[in-house]
Design a protein around this motif. Sequence first.
Motif, PDB file in Angstrom:
ATOM      1  N   ILE A  81       0.839  -1.196   0.000  1.00 36.20           N
ATOM      2  CA  ILE A  81       0.000   0.000   0.000  1.00 36.20           C
ATOM      3  C   ILE A  81       0.876   1.249   0.000  1.00 36.20           C
ATOM      4  O   ILE A  81       1.880   1.326   0.717  1.00 36.20           O
ATOM      5  CB  ILE A  81      -0.947  -0.006   1.215  1.00 36.20           C
ATOM      6  N   ASP A  82       0.505   2.207  -0.812  1.00 36.69           N
ATOM      7  CA  ASP A  82       1.258   3.460  -0.921  1.00 36.69           C
ATOM      8  C   ASP A  82       0.903   4.362   0.267  1.00 36.69           C
ATOM      9  O   ASP A  82      -0.055   5.138   0.221  1.00 36.69           O
ATOM     10  CB  ASP A  82       0.909   4.150  -2.244  1.00 36.69           C
ATOM     11  N   TYR A  83       1.680   4.217   1.324  1.00 33.05           N
ATOM     12  CA  TYR A  83       1.459   4.991   2.538  1.00 33.05           C
ATOM     13  C   TYR A  83       2.786   5.056   3.294  1.00 33.05           C
ATOM     14  O   TYR A  83       3.578   4.097   3.215  1.00 33.05           O
ATOM     15  CB  TYR A  83       0.383   4.320   3.420  1.00 33.05           C
ATOM     16  N   ASP A 149      -6.100  -1.790  -3.875  1.00 41.55           N
ATOM     17  CA  ASP A 149      -5.293  -0.982  -4.781  1.00 41.55           C
ATOM     18  C   ASP A 149      -4.274  -0.183  -3.967  1.00 41.55           C
ATOM     19  O   ASP A 149      -4.609   0.334  -2.891  1.00 41.55           O
ATOM     20  CB  ASP A 149      -6.200  -0.033  -5.570  1.00 41.55           C
ATOM     21  N   PRO A 150      -3.028  -0.049  -4.443  1.00 36.83           N
ATOM     22  CA  PRO A 150      -1.992   0.636  -3.649  1.00 36.83           C
ATOM     23  C   PRO A 150      -2.368   2.044  -3.190  1.00 36.83           C
ATOM     24  O   PRO A 150      -1.990   2.468  -2.097  1.00 36.83           O
ATOM     25  CB  PRO A 150      -0.788   0.660  -4.599  1.00 36.83           C
ATOM     26  N   GLY A 151      -3.110   2.771  -3.993  1.00 34.52           N
ATOM     27  CA  GLY A 151      -3.450   4.142  -3.626  1.00 34.52           C
ATOM     28  C   GLY A 151      -4.747   4.289  -2.866  1.00 34.52           C
ATOM     29  O   GLY A 151      -5.140   5.410  -2.511  1.00 34.52           O
ATOM     30  N   LYS A 154      -4.807   6.043   0.967  1.00 34.38           N
ATOM     31  CA  LYS A 154      -4.685   7.499   0.981  1.00 34.38           C
ATOM     32  C   LYS A 154      -5.995   8.162   0.580  1.00 34.38           C
ATOM     33  O   LYS A 154      -6.390   9.207   1.127  1.00 34.38           O
ATOM     34  CB  LYS A 154      -3.570   7.959   0.041  1.00 34.38           C
ATOM     35  N   LYS A 155      -6.693   7.562  -0.361  1.00 41.97           N
ATOM     36  CA  LYS A 155      -7.958   8.137  -0.832  1.00 41.97           C
ATOM     37  C   LYS A 155      -9.055   8.004   0.217  1.00 41.97           C
ATOM     38  O   LYS A 155      -9.948   8.857   0.305  1.00 41.97           O
ATOM     39  CB  LYS A 155      -8.359   7.468  -2.146  1.00 41.97           C
ATOM     40  N   ARG A 158      -8.043  10.641   3.313  1.00 39.90           N
ATOM     41  CA  ARG A 158      -8.164  12.087   3.116  1.00 39.90           C
ATOM     42  C   ARG A 158      -9.501  12.635   3.608  1.00 39.90           C
ATOM     43  O   ARG A 158      -9.599  13.799   3.989  1.00 39.90           O
ATOM     44  CB  ARG A 158      -7.965  12.436   1.642  1.00 39.90           C
ATOM     45  N   ALA A 250     -11.237   4.769  -4.172  1.00 44.66           N
ATOM     46  CA  ALA A 250     -10.520   3.833  -3.296  1.00 44.66           C
ATOM     47  C   ALA A 250     -11.023   2.426  -3.616  1.00 44.66           C
ATOM     48  O   ALA A 250     -12.084   2.023  -3.153  1.00 44.66           O
ATOM     49  CB  ALA A 250     -10.755   4.179  -1.833  1.00 44.66           C
TER      50      ALA A 250
END
Length: 361
Positions: A81-83, A149-151, A154-155, A158, A250
């Motif tokens: 995961i992109d975090y 999904d990796p992003g 974050k979605k 927010r 997301a």
Amino acid sequence: MAACLFWSAALLILYTYFLYPLILIGLDGLRQLLGNVRYLRFGGDRRKSLPFDLLPSVTVLIAAHNEATCIAAKVSNSLAIDYPRERLEVLVGSDGSTDGTDEIVRKARDPRVVLARAERSGKAGVLNRCIPMASGEIVVLTDANTMIDPGAVKKLVRHFADPDVGAVCGRLRLYNPTRRGYEESAYWQYESLIKLYEGKHGAVIGANGGLYAIRRSLFTALPPSTIVDDFVIPLRILDRGYKVPYEPAAEATEETTEDYSKEFRRRARIAAGNFHSLRLLPGLLLPTAGFAAFALWSHKVLRWFAPGLMALALAANVPLLSSRLYQLTLLAQLSFYALALAGRLGVLRGLPRKVASAAYY
């Protein structure tokens, strides 16, 4: 009396499946119109920007019971995961697994991965035990067979920059590896559309169990008998006055099945669990809950009565057959059920088969 029963049942079915989504679309159009009028009269910045000065800590919580076939892929997916690395925890709540799930998790050898094992207590027990021990301010709940999904995180996160947001529902994409046009995808797209418009009012009625996020501080222990946590947890938060929006960007994916009998048992279990959960949410059934009550009755409660309403419409139609109109309504009902039967038997081919299969589904 028969005519009254017939039209009451027919209109309620029509309302919950077709008119309610149209009302949501109409309300959203009206909201946008009023927003445009306010902007033209008073000006201001129409863009919503709620950035964090510092991204909050996040715990990805995976409740797992005998998930040896997919837990390695799930842990790898969670770690990808992109975090920010130092603000992400992957917590696996093993519910008395006996198939080697725990050993697979231990092999991850990443300090962000935490295994919390206990004796079998059901998913509600896992959540009651693990959410309070999570290090993250935000807890992302997900299933072992769901790939995020990796992003996506974050979605989801927010939205929590708004202090009035208590939970966020992500978008679950279902796929069938053997049949691309499986009816589940059409139904799920329809459900996702409803969630999208409910989310615009901050009141998604039930999250997708494969991907949703909550503020850890808002979680309250679930009764051990809870079957559908993704229904109860967000609605409890909604009942406390917090918003529950939908974030379609997301995304997570999950494989579904084309075994209709298995799918029917799953949906029956979910519906029974939802009915059972209503006693935990009495406030949301009252008109004082505003849009949330309207959405709960329209999207869920009436939908659960649909099988009974269908039977009532059919039975009430029979005494009315002296009228040409009711002869046509009976013919329409019987044609639909015949189409569903053809879908079950698989006797048609081509486009008719697809239509019959959808009717059976």
